[in-house]
Write a protein that holds these residues in place. Sequence first.
Motif, PDB file in Angstrom:
ATOM      1  N   ALA A   6       1.138   4.989  29.807  1.00  0.00           N
ATOM      2  CA  ALA A   6       1.184   6.363  29.213  1.00  0.00           C
ATOM      3  C   ALA A   6       2.456   7.054  29.609  1.00  0.00           C
ATOM      4  O   ALA A   6       2.745   8.051  28.976  1.00  0.00           O
ATOM      5  CB  ALA A   6       0.025   7.244  29.303  1.00  0.00           C
ATOM      6  N   LYS A   7       3.196   6.465  30.514  1.00  0.00           N
ATOM      7  CA  LYS A   7       4.598   6.924  30.896  1.00  0.00           C
ATOM      8  C   LYS A   7       5.584   6.956  30.104  1.00  0.00           C
ATOM      9  O   LYS A   7       5.539   5.904  29.154  1.00  0.00           O
ATOM     10  CB  LYS A   7       5.059   6.508  32.329  1.00  0.00           C
ATOM     11  N   PRO A   8       6.539   7.799  29.864  1.00  0.00           N
ATOM     12  CA  PRO A   8       7.461   7.874  28.680  1.00  0.00           C
ATOM     13  C   PRO A   8       8.360   6.501  28.978  1.00  0.00           C
ATOM     14  O   PRO A   8       8.661   6.112  30.064  1.00  0.00           O
ATOM     15  CB  PRO A   8       8.310   8.933  29.152  1.00  0.00           C
ATOM     16  N   ILE A   9       8.923   6.128  27.804  1.00  0.00           N
ATOM     17  CA  ILE A   9       9.698   4.897  27.861  1.00  0.00           C
ATOM     18  C   ILE A   9      11.119   5.273  28.434  1.00  0.00           C
ATOM     19  O   ILE A   9      11.616   6.420  27.737  1.00  0.00           O
ATOM     20  CB  ILE A   9       9.984   4.465  26.426  1.00  0.00           C
ATOM     21  N   SER A  10      11.626   4.572  29.293  1.00  0.00           N
ATOM     22  CA  SER A  10      12.924   4.856  29.765  1.00  0.00           C
ATOM     23  C   SER A  10      14.170   4.637  28.778  1.00  0.00           C
ATOM     24  O   SER A  10      14.182   3.465  28.305  1.00  0.00           O
ATOM     25  CB  SER A  10      13.268   4.157  31.057  1.00  0.00           C
ATOM     26  N   LEU A  11      14.900   5.720  28.449  1.00  0.00           N
ATOM     27  CA  LEU A  11      15.985   5.362  27.521  1.00  0.00           C
ATOM     28  C   LEU A  11      17.206   4.654  28.325  1.00  0.00           C
ATOM     29  O   LEU A  11      17.981   4.164  27.547  1.00  0.00           O
ATOM     30  CB  LEU A  11      16.567   6.501  26.962  1.00  0.00           C
ATOM     31  N   ASP A  12      17.151   4.379  29.679  1.00  0.00           N
ATOM     32  CA  ASP A  12      18.203   3.874  30.230  1.00  0.00           C
ATOM     33  C   ASP A  12      17.979   2.471  30.525  1.00  0.00           C
ATOM     34  O   ASP A  12      18.903   1.461  30.520  1.00  0.00           O
ATOM     35  CB  ASP A  12      18.354   4.220  31.786  1.00  0.00           C
ATOM     36  N   GLU A  13      16.777   1.850  30.220  1.00  0.00           N
ATOM     37  CA  GLU A  13      16.623   0.589  30.048  1.00  0.00           C
ATOM     38  C   GLU A  13      17.176  -0.094  29.114  1.00  0.00           C
ATOM     39  O   GLU A  13      17.139   0.416  27.612  1.00  0.00           O
ATOM     40  CB  GLU A  13      14.822   0.456  29.843  1.00  0.00           C
ATOM     41  N   SER A  14      17.900  -1.148  29.150  1.00  0.00           N
ATOM     42  CA  SER A  14      18.501  -1.927  28.048  1.00  0.00           C
ATOM     43  C   SER A  14      17.698  -3.008  27.545  1.00  0.00           C
ATOM     44  O   SER A  14      17.679  -4.294  27.635  1.00  0.00           O
ATOM     45  CB  SER A  14      19.922  -2.389  28.496  1.00  0.00           C
ATOM     46  N   ILE A  15      16.807  -2.330  26.374  1.00  0.00           N
ATOM     47  CA  ILE A  15      16.156  -3.425  25.715  1.00  0.00           C
ATOM     48  C   ILE A  15      16.559  -3.116  24.110  1.00  0.00           C
ATOM     49  O   ILE A  15      17.254  -2.046  23.606  1.00  0.00           O
ATOM     50  CB  ILE A  15      14.680  -3.054  25.817  1.00  0.00           C
ATOM     51  N   GLY A  16      16.384  -3.913  23.293  1.00  0.00           N
ATOM     52  CA  GLY A  16      16.650  -4.028  21.867  1.00  0.00           C
ATOM     53  C   GLY A  16      15.867  -2.859  21.305  1.00  0.00           C
ATOM     54  O   GLY A  16      14.791  -2.207  21.505  1.00  0.00           O
ATOM     55  N   ARG A  17      16.424  -2.389  20.037  1.00  0.00           N
ATOM     56  CA  ARG A  17      15.756  -1.399  19.322  1.00  0.00           C
ATOM     57  C   ARG A  17      14.388  -1.459  19.004  1.00  0.00           C
ATOM     58  O   ARG A  17      13.485  -0.877  19.111  1.00  0.00           O
ATOM     59  CB  ARG A  17      16.541  -0.906  18.132  1.00  0.00           C
ATOM     60  N   LEU A  18      14.050  -2.891  18.274  1.00  0.00           N
ATOM     61  CA  LEU A  18      12.828  -3.167  18.086  1.00  0.00           C
ATOM     62  C   LEU A  18      11.718  -3.215  19.180  1.00  0.00           C
ATOM     63  O   LEU A  18      10.617  -2.945  19.278  1.00  0.00           O
ATOM     64  CB  LEU A  18      12.852  -4.323  17.314  1.00  0.00           C
ATOM     65  N   THR A  19      12.253  -3.767  20.347  1.00  0.00           N
ATOM     66  CA  THR A  19      11.553  -3.771  21.431  1.00  0.00           C
ATOM     67  C   THR A  19      11.163  -2.359  21.914  1.00  0.00           C
ATOM     68  O   THR A  19       9.995  -2.054  22.391  1.00  0.00           O
ATOM     69  CB  THR A  19      12.321  -4.704  22.814  1.00  0.00           C
ATOM     70  N   ARG A  20      12.086  -1.487  21.915  1.00  0.00           N
ATOM     71  CA  ARG A  20      11.869  -0.219  22.290  1.00  0.00           C
ATOM     72  C   ARG A  20      10.719   0.673  21.369  1.00  0.00           C
ATOM     73  O   ARG A  20       9.946   1.270  21.900  1.00  0.00           O
ATOM     74  CB  ARG A  20      13.212   0.751  22.261  1.00  0.00           C
ATOM     75  N   MET A  21      11.078   0.270  20.168  1.00  0.00           N
ATOM     76  CA  MET A  21       9.963   0.644  19.084  1.00  0.00           C
ATOM     77  C   MET A  21       8.650   0.284  19.413  1.00  0.00           C
ATOM     78  O   MET A  21       7.785   0.930  19.215  1.00  0.00           O
ATOM     79  CB  MET A  21      10.347   0.487  17.629  1.00  0.00           C
ATOM     80  N   ASP A  22       8.506  -0.961  19.669  1.00  0.00           N
ATOM     81  CA  ASP A  22       7.328  -1.573  20.014  1.00  0.00           C
ATOM     82  C   ASP A  22       6.630  -1.075  21.349  1.00  0.00           C
ATOM     83  O   ASP A  22       5.554  -0.510  21.519  1.00  0.00           O
ATOM     84  CB  ASP A  22       7.434  -2.986  20.189  1.00  0.00           C
ATOM     85  N   ALA A  23       7.617  -0.983  22.354  1.00  0.00           N
ATOM     86  CA  ALA A  23       7.101  -0.141  23.574  1.00  0.00           C
ATOM     87  C   ALA A  23       6.480   1.158  23.390  1.00  0.00           C
ATOM     88  O   ALA A  23       5.573   1.885  23.865  1.00  0.00           O
ATOM     89  CB  ALA A  23       8.094  -0.060  24.439  1.00  0.00           C
ATOM     90  N   MET A  24       7.439   2.155  22.362  1.00  0.00           N
ATOM     91  CA  MET A  24       6.630   3.408  21.991  1.00  0.00           C
ATOM     92  C   MET A  24       5.615   3.526  21.379  1.00  0.00           C
ATOM     93  O   MET A  24       4.769   4.292  21.579  1.00  0.00           O
ATOM     94  CB  MET A  24       7.921   4.014  21.113  1.00  0.00           C
ATOM     95  N   GLN A  25       5.224   2.414  20.395  1.00  0.00           N
ATOM     96  CA  GLN A  25       4.006   2.344  19.697  1.00  0.00           C
ATOM     97  C   GLN A  25       3.076   2.088  20.668  1.00  0.00           C
ATOM     98  O   GLN A  25       1.825   2.597  20.519  1.00  0.00           O
ATOM     99  CB  GLN A  25       4.168   1.215  18.678  1.00  0.00           C
ATOM    100  N   GLN A  26       3.091   1.203  21.576  1.00  0.00           N
ATOM    101  CA  GLN A  26       2.249   0.812  22.782  1.00  0.00           C
ATOM    102  C   GLN A  26       1.827   2.145  23.599  1.00  0.00           C
ATOM    103  O   GLN A  26       0.514   2.153  23.896  1.00  0.00           O
ATOM    104  CB  GLN A  26       2.634  -0.398  23.480  1.00  0.00           C
ATOM    105  N   GLN A  27       2.905   2.651  23.939  1.00  0.00           N
ATOM    106  CA  GLN A  27       2.597   4.012  24.510  1.00  0.00           C
ATOM    107  C   GLN A  27       1.846   5.089  23.965  1.00  0.00           C
ATOM    108  O   GLN A  27       0.783   5.509  24.418  1.00  0.00           O
ATOM    109  CB  GLN A  27       4.014   4.594  25.035  1.00  0.00           C
TER     110      GLN A  27
END
Length: 160
Positions: A34-55
């Motif tokens: 449930a913790k916020p997704i770090s913006l500093d982490e270098s992951i792709g745009r789709l992976t970040r969107m997937d992580a945000m959806q999971q969160q």
Amino acid sequence: MHELTDQQLTELHRALVELRRELQKQLEDSTDGAKPISLDESIGRLTRMDAMQQQSMVQANRRTAQTRLTRIEAALRRYHSKEYGLCVECEEEIGYARLKAQPEAPFCIGCQGNRETREASREARINCFPRTNAPFPRLCAHESFLEKSPDGQRVVSLPR
């Protein structure tokens, strides 16, 4: 005066305690997700969107679990004060079958049905407000009807 036997009360109490333990563990285990997704982490745009959806899903599940845990704790307080099994609204007995299915239920089936009906009616009224930028307001059959004004235009009349 309860229709519940001592054996049934003990069984339901055990179920409440077990549910509380399971929900507390679920909440504890889902803290990291449930913790916020770090913006500093270098992951792709789709992976970040997937992580945000999971969160978002983890946060929704945590809210549901927390709400149920709160209801279970309230049921345990009612159990210890000898009020468990009585509807908190009408003070009639809640049936064993209902409590077996949902041990934290605070309302008898009749009061729960009334609450759901009132909530549905309230939601319908909230969703019934006309859109101001539409040529004609959205109509809800339970609250409004169409009339024609003297100049032939359609207008909405609400019952008073």
